[in-house]
Design a protein around this motif. Structure first.
Motif, PDB file in Angstrom:
ATOM      1  N   LEU A  21       0.868  -1.173   0.000  1.00 15.04           N
ATOM      2  CA  LEU A  21       0.000   0.000   0.000  1.00 15.04           C
ATOM      3  C   LEU A  21       0.901   1.219   0.000  1.00 15.04           C
ATOM      4  N   ASP A  22       0.512   2.258  -0.696  1.00 16.51           N
ATOM      5  CA  ASP A  22       1.266   3.510  -0.684  1.00 16.51           C
ATOM      6  C   ASP A  22       0.561   4.526   0.190  1.00 16.51           C
ATOM      7  N   LEU A  23       1.352   5.221   0.994  1.00 17.24           N
ATOM      8  CA  LEU A  23       0.844   6.321   1.808  1.00 17.24           C
ATOM      9  C   LEU A  23       0.887   7.602   1.000  1.00 17.24           C
ATOM     10  N   ASN A  24       0.163   8.619   1.465  1.00 16.53           N
ATOM     11  CA  ASN A  24       0.333   9.951   0.888  1.00 16.53           C
ATOM     12  C   ASN A  24       1.794  10.332   1.071  1.00 16.53           C
ATOM     13  N   GLY A  25       2.339  11.106   0.174  1.00 19.10           N
ATOM     14  CA  GLY A  25       3.758  11.425   0.213  1.00 19.10           C
ATOM     15  C   GLY A  25       4.166  12.465   1.231  1.00 19.10           C
ATOM     16  N   ASP A  26       3.254  12.982   2.015  1.00 23.17           N
ATOM     17  CA  ASP A  26       3.530  14.035   2.992  1.00 23.17           C
ATOM     18  C   ASP A  26       4.253  13.450   4.215  1.00 23.17           C
ATOM     19  N   TYR A  61       6.182  -3.156   7.114  1.00 21.61           N
ATOM     20  CA  TYR A  61       7.476  -2.524   6.893  1.00 21.61           C
ATOM     21  C   TYR A  61       7.246  -1.273   6.043  1.00 21.61           C
ATOM     22  N   ILE A  62       8.139  -0.299   6.195  1.00 16.10           N
ATOM     23  CA  ILE A  62       7.987   0.960   5.471  1.00 16.10           C
ATOM     24  C   ILE A  62       9.306   1.370   4.827  1.00 16.10           C
ATOM     25  N   LEU A  63       9.201   1.923   3.637  1.00 12.89           N
ATOM     26  CA  LEU A  63      10.326   2.545   2.938  1.00 12.89           C
ATOM     27  C   LEU A  63       9.757   3.764   2.228  1.00 12.89           C
ATOM     28  N   GLY A  64      10.098   4.941   2.708  1.00 11.19           N
ATOM     29  CA  GLY A  64       9.520   6.164   2.154  1.00 11.19           C
ATOM     30  C   GLY A  64       8.032   6.179   2.427  1.00 11.19           C
ATOM     31  N   ASN A  65       7.234   6.184   1.356  1.00  7.27           N
ATOM     32  CA  ASN A  65       5.785   6.133   1.543  1.00  7.27           C
ATOM     33  C   ASN A  65       5.198   4.776   1.140  1.00  7.27           C
ATOM     34  N   ARG A  66       6.047   3.796   0.887  1.00  9.94           N
ATOM     35  CA  ARG A  66       5.602   2.454   0.494  1.00  9.94           C
ATOM     36  C   ARG A  66       5.557   1.546   1.710  1.00  9.94           C
ATOM     37  N   LEU A  67       4.420   0.882   1.898  1.00  9.81           N
ATOM     38  CA  LEU A  67       4.259  -0.088   2.970  1.00  9.81           C
ATOM     39  C   LEU A  67       4.258  -1.493   2.386  1.00  9.81           C
ATOM     40  N   PHE A  68       4.790  -2.424   3.152  1.00 11.07           N
ATOM     41  CA  PHE A  68       4.803  -3.833   2.792  1.00 11.07           C
ATOM     42  C   PHE A  68       4.337  -4.602   4.020  1.00 11.07           C
ATOM     43  N   MET A  69       3.269  -5.372   3.881  1.00  9.49           N
ATOM     44  CA  MET A  69       2.712  -6.099   5.021  1.00  9.49           C
ATOM     45  C   MET A  69       2.850  -7.599   4.794  1.00  9.49           C
ATOM     46  N   ILE A  70       3.250  -8.286   5.850  1.00  7.07           N
ATOM     47  CA  ILE A  70       3.350  -9.738   5.852  1.00  7.07           C
ATOM     48  C   ILE A  70       2.339 -10.258   6.865  1.00  7.07           C
ATOM     49  N   VAL A  71       1.507 -11.192   6.436  1.00  6.90           N
ATOM     50  CA  VAL A  71       0.493 -11.788   7.296  1.00  6.90           C
ATOM     51  C   VAL A  71       0.725 -13.289   7.298  1.00  6.90           C
ATOM     52  N   GLU A  72       0.845 -13.877   8.493  1.00  9.19           N
ATOM     53  CA  GLU A  72       1.023 -15.316   8.610  1.00  9.19           C
ATOM     54  C   GLU A  72      -0.216 -15.917   9.249  1.00  9.19           C
ATOM     55  N   THR A  73      -0.659 -17.032   8.665  1.00 11.19           N
ATOM     56  CA  THR A  73      -1.907 -17.667   9.075  1.00 11.19           C
ATOM     57  C   THR A  73      -1.754 -19.186   9.094  1.00 11.19           C
ATOM     58  N   PRO A  74      -2.693 -19.885   9.725  1.00 14.70           N
ATOM     59  CA  PRO A  74      -2.708 -21.347   9.601  1.00 14.70           C
ATOM     60  C   PRO A  74      -2.969 -21.744   8.149  1.00 14.70           C
ATOM     61  N   LEU A  75      -2.645 -22.969   7.796  1.00 21.55           N
ATOM     62  CA  LEU A  75      -2.812 -23.432   6.420  1.00 21.55           C
ATOM     63  C   LEU A  75      -4.272 -23.424   5.967  1.00 21.55           C
ATOM     64  N   ASP A  76      -5.217 -23.622   6.889  1.00 22.33           N
ATOM     65  CA  ASP A  76      -6.631 -23.675   6.507  1.00 22.33           C
ATOM     66  C   ASP A  76      -7.303 -22.298   6.492  1.00 22.33           C
ATOM     67  N   PHE A  77      -6.534 -21.233   6.621  1.00 24.50           N
ATOM     68  CA  PHE A  77      -7.061 -19.870   6.641  1.00 24.50           C
ATOM     69  C   PHE A  77      -7.651 -19.513   5.287  1.00 24.50           C
ATOM     70  N   ASN A  78      -8.844 -18.912   5.283  1.00 26.11           N
ATOM     71  CA  ASN A  78      -9.489 -18.449   4.061  1.00 26.11           C
ATOM     72  C   ASN A  78      -9.475 -16.927   4.072  1.00 26.11           C
ATOM     73  N   TRP A  79      -8.666 -16.336   3.216  1.00 29.08           N
ATOM     74  CA  TRP A  79      -8.465 -14.884   3.207  1.00 29.08           C
ATOM     75  C   TRP A  79      -9.772 -14.120   3.012  1.00 29.08           C
ATOM     76  N   ASP A  80     -10.532 -14.490   1.990  1.00 27.63           N
ATOM     77  CA  ASP A  80     -11.748 -13.745   1.665  1.00 27.63           C
ATOM     78  C   ASP A  80     -12.763 -13.790   2.802  1.00 27.63           C
ATOM     79  N   GLU A  81     -12.946 -14.959   3.378  1.00 25.25           N
ATOM     80  CA  GLU A  81     -13.873 -15.078   4.509  1.00 25.25           C
ATOM     81  C   GLU A  81     -13.401 -14.254   5.700  1.00 25.25           C
ATOM     82  N   ALA A  82     -12.109 -14.324   5.994  1.00 25.43           N
ATOM     83  CA  ALA A  82     -11.556 -13.596   7.132  1.00 25.43           C
ATOM     84  C   ALA A  82     -11.698 -12.084   6.953  1.00 25.43           C
ATOM     85  N   MET A  83     -11.434 -11.583   5.744  1.00 25.43           N
ATOM     86  CA  MET A  83     -11.538 -10.144   5.507  1.00 25.43           C
ATOM     87  C   MET A  83     -12.995  -9.672   5.582  1.00 25.43           C
ATOM     88  N   SER A  84     -13.917 -10.514   5.117  1.00 30.54           N
ATOM     89  CA  SER A  84     -15.342 -10.183   5.246  1.00 30.54           C
ATOM     90  C   SER A  84     -15.743 -10.101   6.708  1.00 30.54           C
TER      91      SER A  84
END
Length: 126
Positions: A21-26, A61-84
């Motif tokens: 995800l990118d942040l505003n550059g301010d 993690y951040i570098l300038g205005n760029r964010l990098f996210m790492i998410v660790e889950t169990p193997l049976d994790f369903n991303w779409d269901e979890a985000m809903s």
């Protein structure tokens, strides 16, 4: 930080999701975004919700205005269901609206709409 970051061991296989995800550059807004995620200011309800949907570990993690996210889950994790489910939890919509002022996205975007899933293009296999 050249020493690296130790990760928690769960005693079970896990899978990893990586997003950006990118942040505003301010710079002032970036500083406020960082503050919103420090231990003193981060909303505990948001962390509880993240755990409630099954996420084991999350790092940003951040570098300038760029964010990098790492998410660790169990193997049976369903991303779409979890985000809903996450989107319906207490204060989640309020949090998303709050942090949107710092992010390069629509003010009413959900977390899953803001963070773009990355494709792994390389892995050094054992």
């Amino acid at each position: 930080m050249t020493e690296g970051y130790r990760i928690k061991e769960y005693g079970q296989p896990v899978k990893r999701y990586c997003q950006t995800l990118d942040l505003n550059g301010d710079n002032a807004l970036i500083a406020k975004y960082r503050e919103a995620h420090d231990k003193e200011h981060f909303w505990h309800e948001i962390g509880e919700g993240i755990r409630q949907v099954g996420i084991l570990e999350m790092e940003i993690y951040i570098l300038g205005n760029r964010l990098f996210m790492i998410v660790e889950t169990p193997l049976d994790f369903n991303w779409d269901e979890a985000m809903s489910q996450l989107a319906t939890l207490p204060r989640q919509a309020e949090w998303e609206a709050f942090v949107a002022q710092y992010q390069g996205c629509a003010a009413d975007a959900t977390s899953d709409e803001k963070w773009q899933m990355m494709e792994r293009m390389f892995h050094l296999y054992p």
